[in-house]
Design an enzyme around this catalytic site. Structure first.
Site, PDB file in Angstrom:
ATOM      1  N   ASP A  96       0.882  -1.160   0.000  1.00 52.74           N
ATOM      2  CA  ASP A  96       0.000   0.000   0.000  1.00 52.74           C
ATOM      3  C   ASP A  96       0.930   1.224   0.000  1.00 52.74           C
ATOM      4  OD1 ASP A  96      -2.296   1.730   0.610  1.00 52.74           O
ATOM      5  OD2 ASP A  96      -1.450   1.818   2.631  1.00 52.74           O
ATOM      6  N   MET A  97       0.411   2.393  -0.371  1.00 45.15           N
ATOM      7  CA  MET A  97       1.282   3.568  -0.448  1.00 45.15           C
ATOM      8  C   MET A  97       1.160   4.493   0.774  1.00 45.15           C
ATOM      9  SD  MET A  97       3.287   3.420  -3.083  1.00 45.15           S
ATOM     10  CE  MET A  97       3.749   5.047  -3.686  1.00 45.15           C
ATOM     11  N   ASP A  98       0.055   5.231   0.890  1.00 43.04           N
ATOM     12  CA  ASP A  98      -0.074   6.215   1.978  1.00 43.04           C
ATOM     13  C   ASP A  98      -0.083   5.536   3.344  1.00 43.04           C
ATOM     14  OD1 ASP A  98      -0.421   8.695   0.400  1.00 43.04           O
ATOM     15  OD2 ASP A  98      -2.158   7.616  -0.362  1.00 43.04           O
ATOM     16  N   SER A 126      -2.926   0.220  -4.140  1.00 45.37           N
ATOM     17  CA  SER A 126      -3.326   1.450  -3.453  1.00 45.37           C
ATOM     18  C   SER A 126      -4.734   1.882  -3.844  1.00 45.37           C
ATOM     19  CB  SER A 126      -2.324   2.561  -3.826  1.00 45.37           C
ATOM     20  OG  SER A 126      -2.785   3.823  -3.424  1.00 45.37           O
ATOM     21  N   GLY A 127      -5.343   2.679  -2.972  1.00 40.46           N
ATOM     22  CA  GLY A 127      -6.619   3.292  -3.321  1.00 40.46           C
ATOM     23  C   GLY A 127      -6.441   4.433  -4.315  1.00 40.46           C
ATOM     24  N   LYS A 175      -8.295  -4.875  -3.259  1.00 43.15           N
ATOM     25  CA  LYS A 175      -6.875  -5.073  -3.577  1.00 43.15           C
ATOM     26  C   LYS A 175      -6.504  -6.554  -3.688  1.00 43.15           C
ATOM     27  CE  LYS A 175      -5.331  -0.825  -1.260  1.00 43.15           C
ATOM     28  NZ  LYS A 175      -4.355  -0.269  -0.294  1.00 43.15           N
ATOM     29  N   ASP A 178      -2.005  -0.488   6.060  1.00 46.48           N
ATOM     30  CA  ASP A 178      -2.281   0.194   7.331  1.00 46.48           C
ATOM     31  C   ASP A 178      -3.750   0.573   7.486  1.00 46.48           C
ATOM     32  OD1 ASP A 178      -2.084   3.716   6.980  1.00 46.48           O
ATOM     33  OD2 ASP A 178      -2.222   2.295   5.341  1.00 46.48           O
ATOM     34  N   ASN A 183      -8.910  -0.608   3.792  1.00 43.63           N
ATOM     35  CA  ASN A 183      -8.920  -1.108   2.410  1.00 43.63           C
ATOM     36  C   ASN A 183      -7.776  -2.088   2.138  1.00 43.63           C
ATOM     37  OD1 ASN A 183      -6.989   0.901   2.600  1.00 43.63           O
ATOM     38  ND2 ASN A 183      -7.466   1.845   0.642  1.00 43.63           N
TER      39      ASN A 183
END
Length: 271
Positions: free
Chosen positions: A9-11, A44-45, A192, A215, A218
């Site tokens: 995931d990114m953020d 990622s979202g 995802k 984290d 999602n």
């Protein structure tokens, strides 16, 4: 059993709070991943066009599960698209527009779309997540393929809004939390983990050979699906309870520390 796929995931996970990562260190680790035949996937979202901007040197050779699984791109090839029917799109929008404190982004394949009438602070924030964002008068007659809605609302309304959206949009879309004061509406089953499953089938990779990092709400499905699901130290408690493992804080390169262990075949990757 060796690791063959790492998905991040990114953020709040791969990126620190300033939306940055240690590029030099990652470049070294990525070169070793390639040598060991480990595939790297960004899950990622966020919008695909936003995600590729973080990896200009390697975007053409890695894979992206963008918009929470709504759009999967592998080595620049379109691999999967979720799609709302026009009727579903209108059902969702008609309901969302009745909610006074909710700002809406309709996430399409070509652009994100949001209303010109929203305040500047929201539009500025939206632009930081959506590389391509079009400001429109209204949401009718937009010509695009839509697979997600991103909603922004006061933190205090989050839980109640999640509950009511679950009931009202049951069978059409599923609300998931994606961070402070934000909800993503995704297509049922198009998350995802589904995007990863599509890529795993393409490459012949088993869940036992996958490492995932996340984290937020999602990330739940992909943290459960992979044998090595890592929640970040900065993740909420309920996410940590779901994941089998824990990584360090996103501000302390927690993901890169674990990738290093994967490459060195240290515990728990030495079984």
């Amino acid at each position: 059993m060796s690791v063959k796929l790492i998905a991040v995931d990114m953020d709040g996970t791969f990126l620190n709070d300033n939306k940055e990562y240690n590029r030099a260190r990652f470049a070294e680790l990525y070169a070793q991943m390639k040598e060991q035949g480990i595939r790297f996937v960004v899950a990622s979202g966020n919008q695909y066009f936003q995600l590729i901007s973080f990896f200009p040197e390697i975007a053409h050779e890695i894979s992206f599960v963008a918009d929470n699984g709504g759009w999967v791109v592998s080595e620049e090839k379109d691999t999967f698209n979720g799609e709302l029917t026009k009727q579903q799109f209108n059902t969702v929008i008609d309901h969302l527009l009745t909610l006074p404190h909710v700002d809406i982004i309709a996430c399409g394949k070509r652009n994100g779309y949001t209303l010109k009438s929203y305040d500047d602070a929201f539009i500025t924030m939206a632009r930081s997540y959506y590389h391509r964002l079009e400001l429109v008068e209204n949401f009718s007659n937009l010509d695009d393929i839509f697979f997600k809605f991103a909603l922004n609302l006061p933190d205090s309304l989050l839980d109640d809004t999640m509950t009511s959206l679950s009931e009202i949009l049951d069978g059409v879309m599923v609300p998931v939390t994606s961070g402070h004061g934000s909800i993503d509406l995704i297509l049922p089953g198009i998350h995802k983990a589904n995007g990863l499953r599509i890529l795993q089938e393409k490459w012949g990779i088993d869940d036992s050979e996958v490492v995932t990092f996340g984290d937020g709400g999602n990330d739940i499905e992909m943290l459960r699906q992979a044998k090595y699901g890592f929640a970040m130290a900065n993740a909420p408690e309920k996410i940590k309870q779901i994941a089998s493992y824990q990584a360090g804080h996103c501000n302390q390169q927690g993901v890169l520390d674990v990738i290093e262990k994967v490459l060195k075949k240290e515990a728990p990757f030495n079984a």
